[in-house]
Scaffold this active site. Sequence first.
Site, PDB file in Angstrom:
ATOM      1  N   GLY A  63      27.119  47.192  43.710  1.00 22.85           N
ATOM      2  CA  GLY A  63      27.520  47.745  45.054  1.00 22.85           C
ATOM      3  C   GLY A  63      27.002  47.474  46.196  1.00 22.85           C
ATOM      4  CB  CYS A  90      22.995  45.930  40.921  1.00 27.79           C
ATOM      5  SG  CYS A  90      22.607  45.504  42.803  1.00 27.79           S
ATOM      6  CE1 TYR A  91      24.573  52.481  46.070  1.00 24.82           C
ATOM      7  CE2 TYR A  91      26.026  53.118  44.446  1.00 24.82           C
ATOM      8  CZ  TYR A  91      25.492  53.504  45.481  1.00 24.82           C
ATOM      9  OH  TYR A  91      25.909  54.599  46.065  1.00 24.82           O
ATOM     10  CG  HIS A 178      23.961  41.340  39.665  1.00 25.38           C
ATOM     11  ND1 HIS A 178      25.195  42.195  39.899  1.00 25.38           N
ATOM     12  CD2 HIS A 178      23.385  41.460  40.955  1.00 25.38           C
ATOM     13  CE1 HIS A 178      24.987  42.860  41.068  1.00 25.38           C
ATOM     14  NE2 HIS A 178      24.158  42.481  41.666  1.00 25.38           N
ATOM     15  CD  GLU A 180      27.255  41.400  36.910  1.00 27.25           C
ATOM     16  OE1 GLU A 180      27.318  41.825  38.112  1.00 27.25           O
ATOM     17  OE2 GLU A 180      26.074  41.746  36.113  1.00 27.25           O
ATOM     18  N   GLY A 233      57.966  28.902  33.059  1.00 23.58           N
ATOM     19  CA  GLY A 233      57.550  27.664  32.610  1.00 23.58           C
ATOM     20  C   GLY A 233      56.068  27.538  32.589  1.00 23.58           C
ATOM     21  CB  VAL A 235      49.978  29.676  30.831  1.00 24.21           C
ATOM     22  CG1 VAL A 235      49.226  30.461  29.653  1.00 24.21           C
ATOM     23  CG2 VAL A 235      49.461  28.276  31.113  1.00 24.21           C
ATOM     24  CG  ASP A 236      50.385  34.140  33.464  1.00 22.03           C
ATOM     25  OD1 ASP A 236      49.453  33.681  32.668  1.00 22.03           O
ATOM     26  OD2 ASP A 236      50.098  34.046  34.662  1.00 22.03           O
ATOM     27  CB  SER A 237      56.650  33.473  32.227  1.00 20.57           C
ATOM     28  OG  SER A 237      56.532  32.159  32.327  1.00 20.57           O
ATOM     29  CE  LYS A 384      46.659  32.263  34.219  1.00 18.75           C
ATOM     30  NZ  LYS A 384      47.913  32.107  34.377  1.00 18.75           N
TER      31      LYS A 384
END
Length: 529
Positions: A63, A90-91, A178, A180, A233, A235-237, A384
């Site tokens: 942060g 970190c923070y 970090h 990540e 149409g 990807v998600d739906s 995603k």
Amino acid sequence: MTTPAPPQTSHRPVLVVDYGAQYAQLIARRVREANVYSEIVPHTFTTEQLLAKNPAAIILSGGPASVYAEGAPFVSPDLFQAGIPVFGICYGFQAMAAALGGDVARTGLREYGATDATISGVSRSILAGLPTLQTTWMSHGDSVHKAPEGFEVLASTAGAPVAAFADESRRLYGVQWHPEVKHSAYGQKVLENFLFEGAGLEPNWTTGNVIEEQVERIRAQVGDARVICGLSGGVDSAVAAALVQRAVGDQLTCVFVDHGLLREGEAEQVERDFVAATGVNLYVAKETERFLGALAGVTDPETKRKIIGREFIRAFEEAERALVAEAGAHGEQIRFLVQGTLYPDVVESGGGEGAANIKSHHNVGGLPEDLQFELVEPLRTLFKDEVRAVGAELGLPPEIVLRQPFPGPGLGIRIIGAVDHERLELLRKADAIARAELTAAGLDEEVWQMPVVLLADVRSVGVQGDGRTYGHPIVLRPVSSEDAMTADWSRLPYDLLARISNRITNEVDGVNRVVLDVTSKPPGTIEWE
């Protein structure tokens, strides 16, 4: 409106406490890459609230604040008495040190970017199996000068005398860098060491058990009721629909709302490809005039999103009435609506339990208060790329699973200004050219997505056909990303950019300039609106 609780998993979560870090979502994503379930919570959560979620472990994010500044976020010391493994980054590392009696101060030696760290202690747990000198990614002006009592100092850098520490007996750990981010050479290994060695977790959160859990939950929620799914149409739906169909079969009818905001050829693709791949029942609602009428003269992006979200729901409600009428006298009202809401949608819309509202996603912040359906959102906890993996596991073809993301509000939010037929046709032509050239160059999988934006309220002077023109600019926004939470602009070949620009300015009337957006996320979002 019925607001459902986010679908939960039977796995105890690793909680990522967000202290305002730009990478909090990335930490959660890296944990999931290790096949461990994670969730993000705000730093305002009390220890009681954290423990109420029954966490398997807790990670304190980075942060921008200084731990000794007035009003700075803090971590309560009683968290470390709860017996839960905790890892500070970190923070979060400094907040842990301060809460437990360590010494945190400003050294005057700031470290930003690539920084060499030396492993100085008996390397166990989080630094096990790593070289004694490694490149880490730093972003700090304060440093831990003295570790709390009971902690072993594991690493140091030129600007951080205590760059990593551990209290093995209490399963408390931390690093100044970090892990990540990809720039930390052994960052993922550090995280996995915490998860598997420090916290003793098992890597058992997989695509297969996501499907099993959600199928079970969908059946429990829906029972024998009928369900409709808003199919765009994208990807998600598509994956949400396939997952619900796996759960309830013919109880599901997919409703495709052709709102007139799709790209060239997409309506036909939905009606052809998805039905061929799944055999799902499909109802098509032709609603172009409804949406363009509601959007007439509207320029504010948030208002556009809310209007599109509202009209989607109204279109679904009308489709539901038509489907009930088709069923005859014994037709049953449809209670459930499936949406392909993802975790980034929830976080960016301020729904991530204290997250800031970056923008309202049409399926999160744009829903009307008098919604007549109960929502089924089986992807609400997924990123995603996890959705793509679920889709592949469900047997959807690559043409659907690997399709570049396209926003639910469609081209309505890629026109900067009011939306009308003429501007939509102009943007469709420019977008079709850009997509065709990207495909011809073999870069569809390398580029996460490439929004093409029309600056409808901007005109610039040009010269075409030996005459002065006053046309619109088109913006190309190619980005590379893993999960849409962070992104960088894609370095496309110059000759490809030249071909796209030449074709658009030659073939699309009303456009005389093509520009390239080279902004990362953050600070910019992927879409302009």
